[in-house]
Design an enzyme around this catalytic site. Sequence first.
Site, PDB file in Angstrom:
ATOM      1  N   ASN A 120       0.838  -1.203   0.000  1.00 45.28           N
ATOM      2  CA  ASN A 120       0.000   0.000   0.000  1.00 45.28           C
ATOM      3  C   ASN A 120       0.871   1.249   0.000  1.00 45.28           C
ATOM      4  OD1 ASN A 120      -1.993  -1.886   0.243  1.00 45.28           O
ATOM      5  ND2 ASN A 120      -2.397  -1.496   2.397  1.00 45.28           N
TER       6      ASN A 120
ATOM      7  N   ASP B 282      -0.518   4.199   0.902  1.00 51.33           N
ATOM      8  CA  ASP B 282      -1.330   5.207   1.592  1.00 51.33           C
ATOM      9  C   ASP B 282      -0.719   5.734   2.882  1.00 51.33           C
ATOM     10  OD1 ASP B 282      -1.877   3.136   3.482  1.00 51.33           O
ATOM     11  OD2 ASP B 282      -3.621   2.499   2.322  1.00 51.33           O
TER      12      ASP B 282
ATOM     13  N   HIS C 212       5.963  -0.477  -2.702  1.00 49.95           N
ATOM     14  CA  HIS C 212       5.585   0.307  -3.879  1.00 49.95           C
ATOM     15  C   HIS C 212       5.695   1.810  -3.650  1.00 49.95           C
ATOM     16  CE1 HIS C 212       3.095  -3.291  -5.569  1.00 49.95           C
ATOM     17  NE2 HIS C 212       4.347  -3.334  -5.921  1.00 49.95           N
TER      18      HIS C 212
ATOM     19  N   ASN D  96      -7.299 -13.413   4.429  1.00 46.15           N
ATOM     20  CA  ASN D  96      -7.889 -12.809   3.238  1.00 46.15           C
ATOM     21  C   ASN D  96      -9.311 -13.348   3.121  1.00 46.15           C
ATOM     22  OD1 ASN D  96      -8.061 -11.438   0.819  1.00 46.15           O
ATOM     23  ND2 ASN D  96      -7.031 -13.008  -0.381  1.00 46.15           N
TER      24      ASN D  96
END
Length: 320
Positions: A178, A180, A195, A292
């Site tokens: 993420n 964010d 990332h 998940n």
Amino acid sequence: MDLEEPIASLAARWSAQARWTVVTGAGVSAASGVPTFRGSTAFDASLSHDQDSSDRRPSAGVAYNREAASGGRLRGATASDPPSSRDQDSSDRRPSAGVAYNREAASGGRLRGTGGLWRNSRPEELATPEAFRRDPQIVWEWYDWRRQLIAAARPNRAHEVLASWSRLQDGFTLITQNVDGLHERAGTRNVIRFHGSIWELRCLESCRGPVRQWDDARVPLPEVPRCPDCGGPARPGVVWFGEPIDPDTLRQSDRALDCDVCLVVGTSSLVYPAAGLAAVARERGAYVVEINPEPGASDVDLVIAGKAEEVLARVESLIH
Ligand SMILES: [Zn+2]
């Protein structure tokens, strides 16, 4: 499905095994209201990190990652090639009216609010170096919209539990896909941002080298941000389709995969990049757990088919 047994099984490993590496994906931020990318059609939903779309294309990614993982180490330049070349192929076939139009509309340089023309494009058409060079403004309008949503979001129980574990366990590392920043806002230690970060910028031309990045938390951004060194356009400090993972990040991640427990949360351990990470960890002897809601039938040791924030809160309640 009864989740209590696998949850108890995971909790029992907390005190028994010291080195935990947690790999997180978009599912961890979903309960915070950060939109997730649910298909390749449009922006009725968007993605919470840039290569999330590869999560939804399992087969090729899995085949690729099994090969990539066979050496037992992470490899750099090839890491994102298969999914990204598919993305670029498909975007080449679909001319984007939004991008073409916006080149004229962009002449003012100021960013518009929520009515951005990026809504006409798919993420794979925006999160690329080519799209940015074509039209930095439309790409920045998209990022500006995402930054506004994320700024309004708060870390949820999943972030909080993982942050707490990171402070209690010396051998804890968190690798997140993420961008964010919610793990950091929750106070998590030892975060590897696989990332990059939507809150960091860097020069499009890397005029001071590829590692020079700077923070920019302005929300909203008034205009396309500029490089303070050369005055050229600045770009988001994230990994786009077609771009390799930063070598230092890969090295840090590789070290973190020497662990006792590898917990994959909010993303499938079947598909890139979590698949590559989990496969390497497992090959080195780690016990691999996937949390998940829609787990794949994969080579993991334990599957807990539930939402990140619910499962982690339950595990935490058994530990402490
Ligand atoms: Zn520059």
